[in-house]
Design a protein around this motif. Sequence first.
Motif, short mmCIF file in Angstrom:
data_model
loop_
_atom_site.label_atom_id
_atom_site.label_comp_id
_atom_site.label_asym_id
_atom_site.label_seq_id
_atom_site.Cartn_x
_atom_site.Cartn_y
_atom_site.Cartn_z
N GLY A 208 -15.78 -3.76 6.29
CA GLY A 208 -14.54 -3.72 7.06
C GLY A 208 -13.87 -2.37 7.24
N LEU A 209 -14.35 -1.33 6.58
CA LEU A 209 -13.73 -0.01 6.70
C LEU A 209 -14.75 0.99 7.24
CD1 LEU A 209 -11.77 0.13 3.31
CD2 LEU A 209 -10.82 -0.31 5.58
N ASP A 210 -15.53 0.57 8.23
CA ASP A 210 -16.67 1.39 8.66
C ASP A 210 -16.31 2.56 9.57
OD1 ASP A 210 -15.93 -0.14 10.77
OD2 ASP A 210 -17.91 -0.94 11.23
N SER A 211 -15.03 2.76 9.91
CA SER A 211 -14.67 3.87 10.79
C SER A 211 -13.47 4.67 10.31
CB SER A 211 -14.38 3.33 12.20
OG SER A 211 -13.27 2.44 12.17
N THR A 212 -12.95 4.35 9.14
CA THR A 212 -11.70 4.98 8.70
C THR A 212 -11.71 5.31 7.23
OG1 THR A 212 -10.49 3.66 10.36
CG2 THR A 212 -9.19 4.71 8.63
N ASP A 213 -11.40 6.57 6.91
CA ASP A 213 -11.12 6.93 5.52
C ASP A 213 -9.75 6.37 5.16
OD1 ASP A 213 -13.42 8.45 5.74
OD2 ASP A 213 -12.59 10.14 4.66
N SER A 240 4.70 -3.09 3.59
CA SER A 240 3.94 -3.79 2.55
C SER A 240 2.87 -4.72 3.09
CB SER A 240 4.90 -4.57 1.64
OG SER A 240 5.66 -5.51 2.39
N ALA A 241 3.15 -5.45 4.18
CA ALA A 241 2.16 -6.39 4.72
C ALA A 241 0.93 -5.65 5.24
CB ALA A 241 2.79 -7.22 5.84
N ALA A 242 1.14 -4.50 5.89
CA ALA A 242 0.02 -3.72 6.43
C ALA A 242 -0.81 -3.11 5.30
CB ALA A 242 0.54 -2.63 7.36
N VAL A 243 -0.11 -2.65 4.25
CA VAL A 243 -0.81 -2.08 3.10
C VAL A 243 -1.64 -3.15 2.40
CG1 VAL A 243 -0.51 -1.03 0.81
CG2 VAL A 243 0.89 -0.26 2.73
N GLU A 244 -1.08 -4.34 2.26
CA GLU A 244 -1.78 -5.43 1.60
C GLU A 244 -3.04 -5.84 2.37
OE1 GLU A 244 -0.89 -9.95 -0.10
OE2 GLU A 244 0.75 -8.67 0.56
N LYS A 245 -2.96 -5.83 3.69
CA LYS A 245 -4.13 -6.16 4.51
C LYS A 245 -5.24 -5.14 4.31
CE LYS A 245 -5.50 -7.19 9.27
NZ LYS A 245 -5.02 -7.31 10.68
N ALA A 249 -9.28 -5.37 2.57
CA ALA A 249 -10.52 -4.80 3.10
C ALA A 249 -11.16 -3.89 2.06
CB ALA A 249 -10.24 -4.04 4.39
N TYR A 250 -10.32 -3.12 1.34
CA TYR A 250 -10.84 -2.20 0.32
C TYR A 250 -11.48 -2.98 -0.83
CZ TYR A 250 -10.87 1.67 -3.04
OH TYR A 250 -11.26 2.63 -3.94
N ASP A 251 -10.85 -4.06 -1.25
CA ASP A 251 -11.41 -4.88 -2.33
C ASP A 251 -12.77 -5.45 -1.95
OD1 ASP A 251 -9.22 -4.39 -3.91
OD2 ASP A 251 -8.21 -6.28 -3.45
N ALA A 252 -12.90 -5.85 -0.67
CA ALA A 252 -14.17 -6.39 -0.20
C ALA A 252 -15.26 -5.32 -0.24
CB ALA A 252 -14.02 -6.93 1.22
N VAL A 253 -14.90 -4.08 0.11
CA VAL A 253 -15.86 -2.97 0.05
C VAL A 253 -16.24 -2.68 -1.39
CG1 VAL A 253 -16.11 -0.49 0.44
CG2 VAL A 253 -15.17 -1.93 2.25
N ARG A 254 -15.27 -2.72 -2.29
CA ARG A 254 -15.55 -2.44 -3.70
C ARG A 254 -16.52 -3.48 -4.28
NH1 ARG A 254 -10.54 -1.81 -7.72
NH2 ARG A 254 -10.35 -4.02 -7.22
N ASP A 255 -16.40 -4.72 -3.82
CA ASP A 255 -17.32 -5.77 -4.29
C ASP A 255 -18.76 -5.50 -3.84
OD1 ASP A 255 -15.24 -7.11 -5.47
OD2 ASP A 255 -14.93 -8.52 -3.82
N LEU A 256 -18.91 -4.78 -2.73
CA LEU A 256 -20.25 -4.47 -2.21
C LEU A 256 -20.85 -3.21 -2.83
CD1 LEU A 256 -19.59 -5.11 1.60
CD2 LEU A 256 -20.91 -6.58 0.07
N ALA A 257 -20.00 -2.38 -3.41
CA ALA A 257 -20.45 -1.07 -3.91
C ALA A 257 -21.21 -1.20 -5.23
CB ALA A 257 -19.23 -0.17 -4.11
N LEU A 258 -22.00 -0.16 -5.52
CA LEU A 258 -22.68 -0.08 -6.81
C LEU A 258 -21.66 0.12 -7.91
CD1 LEU A 258 -25.60 2.37 -5.86
CD2 LEU A 258 -25.66 -0.14 -5.88
#
Length: 280
Positions: A208-213, A240-245, A249-258
């Motif tokens: 979900g974060l494939d184009s943005t740092d 807060s709502a935008a940060v939480e969203k 996405a970040y948590d989902a990426v972390r689950d995929l990471a080594l």
Amino acid sequence: MPQRRVVTGRSREPRQRFAEELRSLRTGNGTSLRQLGERLGWDWSLFGKMEKGDTLGSADVVQALDQHYGTPGLLLALWELASSDTSRFRERYRRYMALEAEAVSLWHFAVSVLPGLLQTPGYAREVLAAGGLKGKELDQQVEARMSRRELLKGEGAPRFRTILSEATLRLALLDAGEWHGQLQHLAEMAERSNVVVQVLPFSAGPYGLDSTDVWFLRLPEGRTVAYTENAHRGELIEESAAVEKLQGAYDAVRDLALSPAESRKFILRMLEEAPCEPSI
């Protein structure tokens, strides 16, 4: 000489000033965004984005707004200043830097470039030069970037976690010696007690974060803010709502990471494969 006082209290950053003027004229006119869209024949969401500073719109739209509000040439002049301003994102970035200095923890995700906090001088110089900097300005920016690394040193250093897309480790520098030194530095930083480095391999597939740092700053009062960045602009997000969203996405990426241990092995393998002789 007496100190000059602020008269309007509005932003001096051209893009933000343009957005503020649009919002002030509409609300002063008692018109909703939907009503404005209906009267001028454009999608009302465009005007909402213009008032938030997300887009400047076209000259045709701005001329129509000038005519609607009875401000001949005023909005178009502000639009031209905002369009030509090369420093339009500095205000937001200064705000981000101030918050970064206060943060008790930082989370980060990198798409293709290593975070400044982990860069070597050689890496920073080559990346910044590729962006068009040269001469004295390049030297100043490299020095400024290196000074930021002090943030991770000392007893009060914040906790820092970065997830690196594998692309950041495959996009080698032109100078082989500098690239080898950067990988060595990255492996050493991954051993620090307050630094966690994870690698998101290509094999993880789409994410979900494939184009943005993105950066998340946890502030002393418990609030978290985010900062997103690409090659052309950066945006500080405090709602807060935008940060939480974004955090979802970040948590989902972390689950995929080594894992951190697997990630360090990955970096060491790349270090072994990288040539250490400087390019001639």
